[in-house]
Design a protein around this motif. Sequence first.
Motif, PDB file in Angstrom:
ATOM      1  N   ARG A  24     -23.995   7.617 -10.058  1.00  0.00           N
ATOM      2  CA  ARG A  24     -25.019   7.579  -9.182  1.00  0.00           C
ATOM      3  C   ARG A  24     -25.498   6.242  -8.982  1.00  0.00           C
ATOM      4  O   ARG A  24     -25.994   5.696 -10.233  1.00  0.00           O
ATOM      5  CB  ARG A  24     -26.221   8.635  -9.656  1.00  0.00           C
ATOM      6  CG  ARG A  24     -27.363   8.480  -8.742  1.00  0.00           C
ATOM      7  CD  ARG A  24     -28.110   9.900  -9.236  1.00  0.00           C
ATOM      8  NE  ARG A  24     -29.826   9.499  -8.508  1.00  0.00           N
ATOM      9  CZ  ARG A  24     -29.992  10.025  -7.089  1.00  0.00           C
ATOM     10  NH1 ARG A  24     -28.826  10.370  -6.398  1.00  0.00           N
ATOM     11  NH2 ARG A  24     -30.922   9.888  -6.593  1.00  0.00           N
ATOM     12  N   ALA A  40     -29.583   4.487  -5.047  1.00  0.00           N
ATOM     13  CA  ALA A  40     -29.479   6.020  -4.266  1.00  0.00           C
ATOM     14  C   ALA A  40     -31.256   6.501  -4.348  1.00  0.00           C
ATOM     15  O   ALA A  40     -31.698   7.129  -5.080  1.00  0.00           O
ATOM     16  CB  ALA A  40     -28.705   6.945  -5.153  1.00  0.00           C
ATOM     17  N   ASP A  87     -34.368   7.699  -2.031  1.00  0.00           N
ATOM     18  CA  ASP A  87     -34.351   8.179  -0.779  1.00  0.00           C
ATOM     19  C   ASP A  87     -35.583   7.597   0.044  1.00  0.00           C
ATOM     20  O   ASP A  87     -36.546   7.507  -0.531  1.00  0.00           O
ATOM     21  CB  ASP A  87     -34.775   9.801  -1.055  1.00  0.00           C
ATOM     22  CG  ASP A  87     -33.717  10.463  -1.530  1.00  0.00           C
ATOM     23  OD1 ASP A  87     -32.642  10.392  -1.018  1.00  0.00           O
ATOM     24  OD2 ASP A  87     -33.998  11.401  -2.406  1.00  0.00           O
ATOM     25  N   TRP A 127     -29.551   3.731   2.040  1.00  0.00           N
ATOM     26  CA  TRP A 127     -29.560   2.962   0.623  1.00  0.00           C
ATOM     27  C   TRP A 127     -28.100   2.466   0.944  1.00  0.00           C
ATOM     28  O   TRP A 127     -27.508   1.472   0.160  1.00  0.00           O
ATOM     29  CB  TRP A 127     -29.794   3.645  -0.475  1.00  0.00           C
ATOM     30  CG  TRP A 127     -29.163   5.001  -0.672  1.00  0.00           C
ATOM     31  CD1 TRP A 127     -29.694   6.352  -0.428  1.00  0.00           C
ATOM     32  CD2 TRP A 127     -27.747   5.046  -1.421  1.00  0.00           C
ATOM     33  NE1 TRP A 127     -28.660   7.290  -0.858  1.00  0.00           N
ATOM     34  CE2 TRP A 127     -27.388   6.342  -1.407  1.00  0.00           C
ATOM     35  CE3 TRP A 127     -26.958   4.243  -2.010  1.00  0.00           C
ATOM     36  CZ2 TRP A 127     -26.424   7.003  -2.111  1.00  0.00           C
ATOM     37  CZ3 TRP A 127     -25.585   4.853  -2.627  1.00  0.00           C
ATOM     38  CH2 TRP A 127     -25.421   5.969  -2.431  1.00  0.00           C
ATOM     39  N   GLY A 128     -27.007   3.670   1.413  1.00  0.00           N
ATOM     40  CA  GLY A 128     -25.629   3.385   1.572  1.00  0.00           C
ATOM     41  C   GLY A 128     -25.634   2.080   2.382  1.00  0.00           C
ATOM     42  O   GLY A 128     -24.596   1.051   1.926  1.00  0.00           O
TER      43      GLY A 128
END
Length: 205
Positions: free
Chosen positions: A21, A25, A27, A94-95
């Motif tokens: 993770r 990551a 949100d 975030w990606g």
Amino acid sequence: MTLAMTADAPRTATAAPAPARSSFAIDVPASLLERARAGEHAAFEQLFRWFERPVYTLALRLCGDRDDAADVLQDTMLKVFGNLRSFRGGSPFWGWLRQVAVNEALQKLRRRRLLDDELPMGEHEFEDLAPPPAAAADAATLTRALLRLPPSTRSVLWLYHAEGYTHEEIAGLLQRTASFSKSQLARGGRRLRALLETPEEADRG
């Protein structure tokens, strides 16, 4: 082998096994992105605070230099904020931001011709799946060990273990092959474990 970075990991990171993770990551509310797109300074500041540590940590692990990491952080945020209006979703924010950070860090290494240096490849390499020694939980110790690895090997280890990239994705980022990524992961993992367990002997070897 999982690279545990308790000192550098933000509150959103976990210690779960692969797939990793990412520390990126986080949100991000759509309302915050809309405010940032509209040019609201407070929204930009919020995004910067959330992602400053993940970007800097990734840049430091790949580049191995604090000044370079600071440059990558600045260049990443400027590029992200400058192109925020073009981000329309479809994938997590975030990606997208992480991809910009990785590209900026690797570009920094390419400009210095550091990605041409790596641990030699063996004919029969397999992924290193053995658990890391306890020392891997110490961020400072892990950092010192990583810095003893060639930049390309260090990049493969970090992108695979800490960020959860696949070998195919790493191959695309490094402009190499998936076999290269697998080989560097195996040899780099063993070298890193040796550095963490017996740093003096590993340095002499």
